[in-house]
Design a protein around this motif. Structure first.
Motif, PDB file in Angstrom:
ATOM      1  N   CYS A   1       0.676  -1.386  -0.034  1.00 46.96           N
ATOM      2  CA  CYS A   1       0.092   0.074  -0.038  1.00 46.96           C
ATOM      3  C   CYS A   1       1.018   1.250   0.091  1.00 46.96           C
ATOM      4  O   CYS A   1       0.584   2.298  -0.684  1.00 46.96           O
ATOM      5  N   VAL A   2       1.955   1.378   0.796  1.00 43.77           N
ATOM      6  CA  VAL A   2       2.846   2.523   0.760  1.00 43.77           C
ATOM      7  C   VAL A   2       3.359   2.783  -0.518  1.00 43.77           C
ATOM      8  O   VAL A   2       3.315   3.848  -1.040  1.00 43.77           O
ATOM      9  N   THR A   3       3.741   1.820  -0.999  1.00 39.50           N
ATOM     10  CA  THR A   3       4.376   1.878  -2.602  1.00 39.50           C
ATOM     11  C   THR A   3       3.498   2.373  -3.458  1.00 39.50           C
ATOM     12  O   THR A   3       3.581   3.192  -4.477  1.00 39.50           O
ATOM     13  N   MET A   4       2.155   1.613  -3.422  1.00 35.10           N
ATOM     14  CA  MET A   4       1.010   2.218  -4.521  1.00 35.10           C
ATOM     15  C   MET A   4       0.754   3.577  -4.291  1.00 35.10           C
ATOM     16  O   MET A   4       0.903   4.340  -5.236  1.00 35.10           O
ATOM     17  N   ILE A   5       0.737   4.126  -2.880  1.00 33.79           N
ATOM     18  CA  ILE A   5       0.319   5.460  -2.708  1.00 33.79           C
ATOM     19  C   ILE A   5       1.680   6.307  -3.114  1.00 33.79           C
ATOM     20  O   ILE A   5       1.353   7.410  -3.937  1.00 33.79           O
ATOM     21  N   PHE A   6       2.797   5.917  -2.800  1.00 30.43           N
ATOM     22  CA  PHE A   6       4.012   6.675  -3.174  1.00 30.43           C
ATOM     23  C   PHE A   6       4.013   6.930  -4.616  1.00 30.43           C
ATOM     24  O   PHE A   6       4.381   7.822  -5.214  1.00 30.43           O
ATOM     25  N   THR A   7       3.988   5.605  -5.322  1.00 25.31           N
ATOM     26  CA  THR A   7       4.091   5.868  -6.859  1.00 25.31           C
ATOM     27  C   THR A   7       3.050   6.651  -7.485  1.00 25.31           C
ATOM     28  O   THR A   7       3.358   7.198  -8.576  1.00 25.31           O
ATOM     29  N   TRP A   8       2.027   6.533  -7.006  1.00 25.37           N
ATOM     30  CA  TRP A   8       0.566   7.042  -7.503  1.00 25.37           C
ATOM     31  C   TRP A   8       0.769   8.620  -7.488  1.00 25.37           C
ATOM     32  O   TRP A   8       0.460   9.423  -8.125  1.00 25.37           O
ATOM     33  N   LEU A   9       1.423   9.043  -6.393  1.00 24.71           N
ATOM     34  CA  LEU A   9       1.574  10.485  -5.970  1.00 24.71           C
ATOM     35  C   LEU A   9       2.799  11.112  -6.899  1.00 24.71           C
ATOM     36  O   LEU A   9       2.685  12.013  -7.619  1.00 24.71           O
ATOM     37  N   ARG A  10       3.776  10.149  -6.937  1.00 22.16           N
ATOM     38  CA  ARG A  10       4.803  10.616  -7.808  1.00 22.16           C
ATOM     39  C   ARG A  10       4.855  10.642  -9.350  1.00 22.16           C
ATOM     40  O   ARG A  10       5.302  11.311  -9.868  1.00 22.16           O
ATOM     41  N   TYR A  11       4.060   9.456  -9.737  1.00 26.60           N
ATOM     42  CA  TYR A  11       4.073   9.459 -11.139  1.00 26.60           C
ATOM     43  C   TYR A  11       2.673   9.550 -11.721  1.00 26.60           C
ATOM     44  O   TYR A  11       2.717   9.351 -13.035  1.00 26.60           O
ATOM     45  N   GLY A  12       1.676   9.798 -10.814  1.00 30.08           N
ATOM     46  CA  GLY A  12       0.380   9.908 -11.323  1.00 30.08           C
ATOM     47  C   GLY A  12      -0.440   8.895 -11.586  1.00 30.08           C
ATOM     48  O   GLY A  12      -1.519   8.791 -11.754  1.00 30.08           O
ATOM     49  N   LYS A  13       0.496   7.700 -11.329  1.00 28.25           N
ATOM     50  CA  LYS A  13      -0.449   6.192 -11.359  1.00 28.25           C
ATOM     51  C   LYS A  13       0.143   5.441 -10.848  1.00 28.25           C
ATOM     52  O   LYS A  13       1.686   5.430 -10.708  1.00 28.25           O
ATOM     53  N   PRO A  14      -0.463   4.390 -10.112  1.00 31.97           N
ATOM     54  CA  PRO A  14       0.233   3.245  -9.106  1.00 31.97           C
ATOM     55  C   PRO A  14       1.228   2.575 -10.186  1.00 31.97           C
ATOM     56  O   PRO A  14       0.586   2.087 -11.273  1.00 31.97           O
ATOM     57  N   ASP A  15       2.316   1.982  -9.757  1.00 26.93           N
ATOM     58  CA  ASP A  15       3.106   1.095 -10.446  1.00 26.93           C
ATOM     59  C   ASP A  15       2.975  -0.265 -10.083  1.00 26.93           C
ATOM     60  O   ASP A  15       3.219  -0.591  -8.879  1.00 26.93           O
TER      61      ASP A  15
ATOM     62  N   VAL B   1      12.258  -0.187  -1.312  1.00 27.72           N
ATOM     63  CA  VAL B   1      12.176  -1.042  -2.528  1.00 27.72           C
ATOM     64  C   VAL B   1      12.189   0.087  -3.661  1.00 27.72           C
ATOM     65  O   VAL B   1      12.736   0.177  -4.709  1.00 27.72           O
ATOM     66  N   VAL B   2      11.128   1.165  -3.385  1.00 30.48           N
ATOM     67  CA  VAL B   2      11.294   2.214  -4.439  1.00 30.48           C
ATOM     68  C   VAL B   2      12.525   2.791  -4.585  1.00 30.48           C
ATOM     69  O   VAL B   2      13.239   3.158  -5.883  1.00 30.48           O
ATOM     70  N   PHE B   3      13.264   3.421  -3.663  1.00 35.53           N
ATOM     71  CA  PHE B   3      14.311   4.282  -3.776  1.00 35.53           C
ATOM     72  C   PHE B   3      15.577   3.396  -3.803  1.00 35.53           C
ATOM     73  O   PHE B   3      16.523   3.938  -4.607  1.00 35.53           O
TER      74      PHE B   3
END
Length: 193
Positions: A43-57, A95-97
């Motif tokens: 969930c953290v990665t979904m929210i973070f990538t959604w905010l950063r890239y405009g969609k979840p990765d 994992v993202v960073f």
């Protein structure tokens, strides 16, 4: 998802036996911590990538699931649910960073993010044991982490374990690669490539 499901057997089965009611309680906590860390990381990665890239990765979210599972493996039987949540939260960001660091800064080819998932989160999970271990976890009577009043003793042991494994791995893999380089070579020919 198959790995996530099997991780219950891995963590629950490898750290316990199901012979008494007390171990059944501990097995429940271990499986709950395992699931919780993986779910929070996802969930953290979904929210973070959604905010950063405009969609979840989606692929990064699946890697985060694995990262949470890897990180919770060491402390799964000595931490409580709050510890599992924090471990999963950090795993999701790590994992993202980690993928970003390897791909864009260090220019190391890791197409599936295995280093960020396994190496970085394995290190994090080892260290997290020294931070989040608590005797309030059923069956844990002796391991206490820094954040639960145990001081630096367990954290120091965890860091020593990490450094020992890293040193052994560096020496062993260097010897292995030197032998491979001297015998068959490390790379295929340019034509085969």
């Amino acid at each position: 998802f198959i790995l996530w499901f099997c991780w219950f057997g891995f963590n629950g089965g490898s750290s316990l036996s199901l012979s008494t009611d007390a171990t059944m309680t501990l097995t429940g906590l271990v499986c709950f911590n395992t699931n919780l860390a993986a779910a929070v990381a996802t969930c953290v990665t979904m929210i973070f990538t959604w905010l950063r890239y405009g969609k979840p990765d989606v692929s990064m979210c699946l890697n985060a699931s694995l990262a949470g599972l890897v990180a919770i493996t060491a402390p799964c039987d000595v931490t409580d649910c709050l510890g599992a949540i924090i471990i999963g939260f950090v795993s999701g960001l790590l994992v993202v960073f980690g993928v970003w660091l390897l791909d864009y800064k260090l220019h190391i080819d890791d197409p599936v993010g295995a280093v960020a998932v396994h190496c970085l989160n394995g290190i994090w999970g080892t260290i997290a044991t020294g931070l989040f271990a608590t005797t309030s976890a059923p069956g844990n009577d002796s391991v206490v982490g820094l954040f639960y009043g145990g001081g630096f003793r367990q954290l120091g042991l965890q860091l020593l374990g990490f450094v020992s494994v890293a040193a052994w791995t560096a020496v062993t893999i260097t010897i292995a690669f030197l032998i491979i380089k001297a015998t068959v070579g490390l790379r295929v020919s340019e034509e085969e490539e």
